[in-house]
Design a protein around this motif. Structure first.
Motif, mmCIF file in Angstrom:
data_model
loop_
_atom_site.group_PDB
_atom_site.id
_atom_site.type_symbol
_atom_site.label_atom_id
_atom_site.label_comp_id
_atom_site.label_asym_id
_atom_site.label_seq_id
_atom_site.Cartn_x
_atom_site.Cartn_y
_atom_site.Cartn_z
ATOM 1 N N GLY A 164 0.776 -1.230 0.000
ATOM 2 C CA GLY A 164 0.000 0.000 0.000
ATOM 3 C C GLY A 164 0.807 1.279 0.000
ATOM 4 N N GLN A 165 2.120 1.166 -0.183
ATOM 5 C CA GLN A 165 2.965 2.347 -0.228
ATOM 6 C C GLN A 165 3.780 2.370 -1.512
ATOM 7 O OE1 GLN A 165 5.231 2.082 3.478
ATOM 8 N NE2 GLN A 165 3.907 3.650 4.386
ATOM 9 N N ALA A 166 4.002 3.585 -2.028
ATOM 10 C CA ALA A 166 4.789 3.744 -3.252
ATOM 11 C C ALA A 166 6.273 3.711 -2.914
ATOM 12 C CB ALA A 166 4.433 5.059 -3.933
ATOM 13 N N HIS A 167 7.018 2.925 -3.671
ATOM 14 C CA HIS A 167 8.470 2.846 -3.514
ATOM 15 C C HIS A 167 9.121 3.141 -4.860
ATOM 16 C CE1 HIS A 167 8.660 1.103 0.604
ATOM 17 N NE2 HIS A 167 7.434 0.675 0.274
ATOM 18 N N VAL A 168 10.126 4.002 -4.840
ATOM 19 C CA VAL A 168 10.771 4.445 -6.079
ATOM 20 C C VAL A 168 11.613 3.324 -6.670
ATOM 21 C CG1 VAL A 168 12.424 6.081 -7.068
ATOM 22 C CG2 VAL A 168 10.786 6.845 -5.342
ATOM 23 N N THR A 169 11.444 3.117 -7.975
ATOM 24 C CA THR A 169 12.298 2.183 -8.711
ATOM 25 C C THR A 169 13.263 2.927 -9.626
ATOM 26 O OG1 THR A 169 10.604 1.973 -10.455
ATOM 27 C CG2 THR A 169 10.567 0.346 -8.667
ATOM 28 N N SER A 170 12.911 4.169 -9.983
ATOM 29 C CA SER A 170 13.788 4.981 -10.826
ATOM 30 C C SER A 170 13.504 6.453 -10.571
ATOM 31 C CB SER A 170 13.572 4.676 -12.312
ATOM 32 O OG SER A 170 14.251 5.617 -13.129
ATOM 33 N N TRP A 171 14.465 7.145 -9.955
ATOM 34 C CA TRP A 171 14.278 8.564 -9.699
ATOM 35 C C TRP A 171 14.229 9.354 -10.994
ATOM 36 C CZ3 TRP A 171 12.191 10.753 -5.810
ATOM 37 C CH2 TRP A 171 12.311 10.207 -4.519
ATOM 38 N N MET A 172 14.951 8.941 -12.007
ATOM 39 C CA MET A 172 14.897 9.648 -13.282
ATOM 40 C C MET A 172 13.495 9.590 -13.871
ATOM 41 S SD MET A 172 17.725 11.119 -14.000
ATOM 42 C CE MET A 172 17.606 11.413 -15.762
ATOM 43 N N GLN A 173 12.831 8.451 -13.757
ATOM 44 C CA GLN A 173 11.462 8.338 -14.270
ATOM 45 C C GLN A 173 10.477 9.100 -13.394
ATOM 46 O OE1 GLN A 173 10.286 4.281 -15.005
ATOM 47 N NE2 GLN A 173 12.212 3.776 -16.051
ATOM 48 N N VAL A 174 10.744 9.134 -12.087
ATOM 49 C CA VAL A 174 9.884 9.913 -11.202
ATOM 50 C C VAL A 174 9.950 11.395 -11.556
ATOM 51 C CG1 VAL A 174 9.629 10.753 -8.831
ATOM 52 C CG2 VAL A 174 9.917 8.312 -9.254
ATOM 53 N N ILE A 175 11.174 11.914 -11.660
ATOM 54 C CA ILE A 175 11.348 13.351 -11.913
ATOM 55 C C ILE A 175 10.919 13.711 -13.322
ATOM 56 C CG2 ILE A 175 13.043 15.214 -12.092
ATOM 57 C CD1 ILE A 175 14.656 13.688 -9.894
ATOM 58 N N PHE A 176 11.430 12.975 -14.298
ATOM 59 C CA PHE A 176 11.121 13.297 -15.696
ATOM 60 C C PHE A 176 9.964 12.420 -16.188
ATOM 61 C CE2 PHE A 176 15.531 14.506 -14.991
ATOM 62 C CZ PHE A 176 15.500 15.831 -15.429
ATOM 63 N N ASN A 177 8.862 12.510 -15.435
ATOM 64 C CA ASN A 177 7.667 11.748 -15.777
ATOM 65 C C ASN A 177 7.037 12.314 -17.051
ATOM 66 O OD1 ASN A 177 5.445 13.784 -14.813
ATOM 67 N ND2 ASN A 177 6.949 13.682 -13.146
ATOM 68 N N PRO A 178 6.065 11.628 -17.651
ATOM 69 C CA PRO A 178 5.592 11.999 -18.992
ATOM 70 C C PRO A 178 5.081 13.429 -19.150
ATOM 71 C CG PRO A 178 4.872 9.783 -18.462
ATOM 72 C CD PRO A 178 5.504 10.315 -17.223
ATOM 73 N N SER A 179 4.497 14.020 -18.113
ATOM 74 C CA SER A 179 3.941 15.372 -18.275
ATOM 75 C C SER A 179 4.876 16.467 -17.791
ATOM 76 C CB SER A 179 2.600 15.493 -17.535
ATOM 77 O OG SER A 179 2.788 15.406 -16.133
ATOM 78 N N PHE A 180 5.983 16.092 -17.141
ATOM 79 C CA PHE A 180 6.845 17.098 -16.511
ATOM 80 C C PHE A 180 7.421 18.125 -17.485
ATOM 81 C CE2 PHE A 180 11.253 18.246 -15.212
ATOM 82 C CZ PHE A 180 10.914 19.121 -14.194
ATOM 83 N N PRO A 181 7.997 17.733 -18.616
ATOM 84 C CA PRO A 181 8.574 18.767 -19.501
ATOM 85 C C PRO A 181 7.553 19.796 -19.957
ATOM 86 C CG PRO A 181 9.289 16.560 -20.152
ATOM 87 C CD PRO A 181 8.208 16.389 -19.143
ATOM 88 N N TYR A 182 6.344 19.343 -20.276
ATOM 89 C CA TYR A 182 5.298 20.261 -20.735
ATOM 90 C C TYR A 182 4.814 21.154 -19.599
ATOM 91 C CZ TYR A 182 5.307 16.727 -24.385
ATOM 92 O OH TYR A 182 5.693 15.859 -25.370
ATOM 93 N N ARG A 183 4.631 20.558 -18.425
ATOM 94 C CA ARG A 183 4.093 21.298 -17.290
ATOM 95 C C ARG A 183 5.098 22.355 -16.805
ATOM 96 N NH1 ARG A 183 -0.415 19.315 -15.054
ATOM 97 N NH2 ARG A 183 -0.032 17.258 -15.926
ATOM 98 N N LEU A 184 6.380 21.973 -16.742
ATOM 99 C CA LEU A 184 7.405 22.918 -16.298
ATOM 100 C C LEU A 184 7.530 24.075 -17.287
ATOM 101 C CD1 LEU A 184 9.729 23.696 -14.365
ATOM 102 C CD2 LEU A 184 11.255 22.338 -15.828
#
Length: 444
Positions: A164-184
């Motif tokens: 029931g908890q989220a655990h990071v498998t890739s910080w690069m994917q977390v930070i540069f998620n699919p909407s991040f470049p457009y949103r930033l």
């Protein structure tokens, strides 16, 4: 009061805090770069009016920065008071991203801000310029981390759920998620436009007060030309962001466009009164097939309607109207900035009516920004983290009466602070202009 849904009250309270807070970082992010521009122009040319512009606008930057910090602290507390389930579920992702923002951005801004505000004459011009650059870079870096987290909440990636908890498998994917470049990119340009119209509006106000010095003209030109350059870019970026949203959050697009039934050749609804009870638009004014064209780049492209999402969709009316306010203000910005830039490029002063329009639009960037932010955040409902955690699941068990009491206190305080902020900004402009137009005053 306890008959009111506490989740709705908690959402309203957080929205009130976020609405107030976001106004100030939106200005400080781009104002830092404008101050750097003024400082670099001064050091390159030696012309005193650039430094005078810097000294005037750095006061507004300091006031803005202070309110942004204070309101940000209040907002961060509400992760615990209003949404404890958020950190319980995705704290392994959100916690480090918020910590990175403090460690890499806020500390940098806070350290260099003192040199920027009080160091000139005590340090070399080069060191002072570097301090201004680092403050500007810090504000942008702060936006980077906050938008990384917010984008991840819309398009989560690089994690797995364990017990029931989220655990990071890739910080690069977390930070540069699919909407991040457009949103930033969308947010940074929105910040630039907000500052551009603030510059133009306050400078036009000073010009109408009789202050026609080079400093005022420099601020006016900078604001108008910046707005004229950024608004077409924002339109293109907005289109790209919309296509990305269509792919990842089609329910939000359906609400934005007022499309109730999935269809090919979807019309662009210019105006309507969305009716949730009948799942239809009343008094609809639309252009056939245009929505399919700009969303799918195909006249006959299929666009999913609200009917495709069952109960898992946002409320249509607030998203629909907020989107049109954002676009409408954007089109007004385009017309005003281009007309003003065209007149100034011809070597002519603005007409009095144009200056008055710019004064009226001093905080137009705030209106467009908040409308866009409401589209983004209300359009995500019922999810807090898309596909992972709903808003209701994250809410606290605080009684509705308690939330209503603190909400009233917040709204009252924010109304006073916002009124004071706007009043102080115009007071500084009036005070400076009065000093510059007194008999014997020296103009650069």
């Amino acid at each position: 009061m306890d008959t009111v849904d506490p989740v709705v009250l908690a959402r309203i309270q957080f929205a009130a805090n976020m609405t107030f807070h976001i106004l100030f970082p939106t200005i400080s992010i781009s104002m830092g770069w404008v101050l750097l521009f003024f400082k670099k122009r001064f050091t390159a040319t030696g012309q005193q009016h650039w430094m005078e512009a810097y000294q005037f606008w750095v006061k507004i930057f300091a006031l803005t920065f202070a309110l942004g910090v204070v309101s940000g602290i209040t907002m961060s507390f509400q992760f615990g008071t209003n949404w404890p389930g958020f950190m319980n579920t995705v704290g392994n992702v959100a916690g480090p991203l918020l910590a990175y923002e403090v460690l890499t951005a806020f500390f940098l801004e806070a350290t260099m801000l003192g040199i920027m505000l009080f160091g000139r004459g005590r340090v070399s011009e080069r060191v002072h310029t570097w301090a201004t650059f680092l403050v500007a870079a810090g504000t942008t870096m702060s936006a980077f981390w906050i938008l990384a987290l917010n984008s991840w909440m819309h398009t989560p990636a690089g994690f797995e759920m364990v017990n029931g908890q989220a655990h990071v498998t890739s910080w690069m994917q977390v930070i540069f998620n699919p909407s991040f470049p457009y949103r930033l990119t969308h947010m940074l340009i929105a910040s630039g436009l907000t500052v551009a119209f603030l510059l133009a509006g306050i400078s036009a106000y000073r010009w109408l007060k009789g202050d026609h010095g080079l400093e005022v003209k420099a601020g006016l030109r900078t604001g108008i030309y910046l707005a004229a350059a950024l608004i077409p870019v924002q339109i293109v970026v907005g289109d790209m962001h919309g296509v990305n949203t269509l792919h990842h959050q089609p329910a939000k697009i359906a609400a934005m466009e007022g499309i109730w039934q999935t269809q090919k050749g979807a019309p662009a609804v210019l105006f309507a009164l969305p009716d949730a009870s009948t799942q239809s638009n009343r008094f609809e004014v639309a252009i056939p097939k245009l929505a399919s064209l700009y969303l799918t780049h195909d006249w006959e492209g299929e666009v999913k309607g609200i009917d495709a999402f069952g109960t898992q969709h946002p409320p249509v009316a607030p998203v629909f109207f907020a989107f049109r306010i954002m676009v409408g203000v954007g089109m007004l910005m385009l017309a005003v900035s281009w007309l003003s830039a065209w007149r100034m490029r011809r070597g002519r002063d603005l007409a009095t009516w144009q200056a008055r329009v710019l004064v009226a639009m001093t905080f137009a960037g705030w209106v467009a920004l908040l409308a866009g932010w409401y589209v983004t955040e209300i359009g995500r409902q019922p999810w807090l983290v898309q596909g992972v955690l709903t808003t209701a699941q994250a809410a606290s068990q605080v009684p509705a009466s308690n939330i209503a009491l603190t909400l009233t206190m917040y709204l009252s305080l924010y109304a006073v602070l916002l009124t004071a902020y706007v009043s102080v900004v115009f007071h500084l402009a009036k005070k400076t202009s009065t000093a510059n137009t007194l008999p014997g005053a020296q103009h650069a």
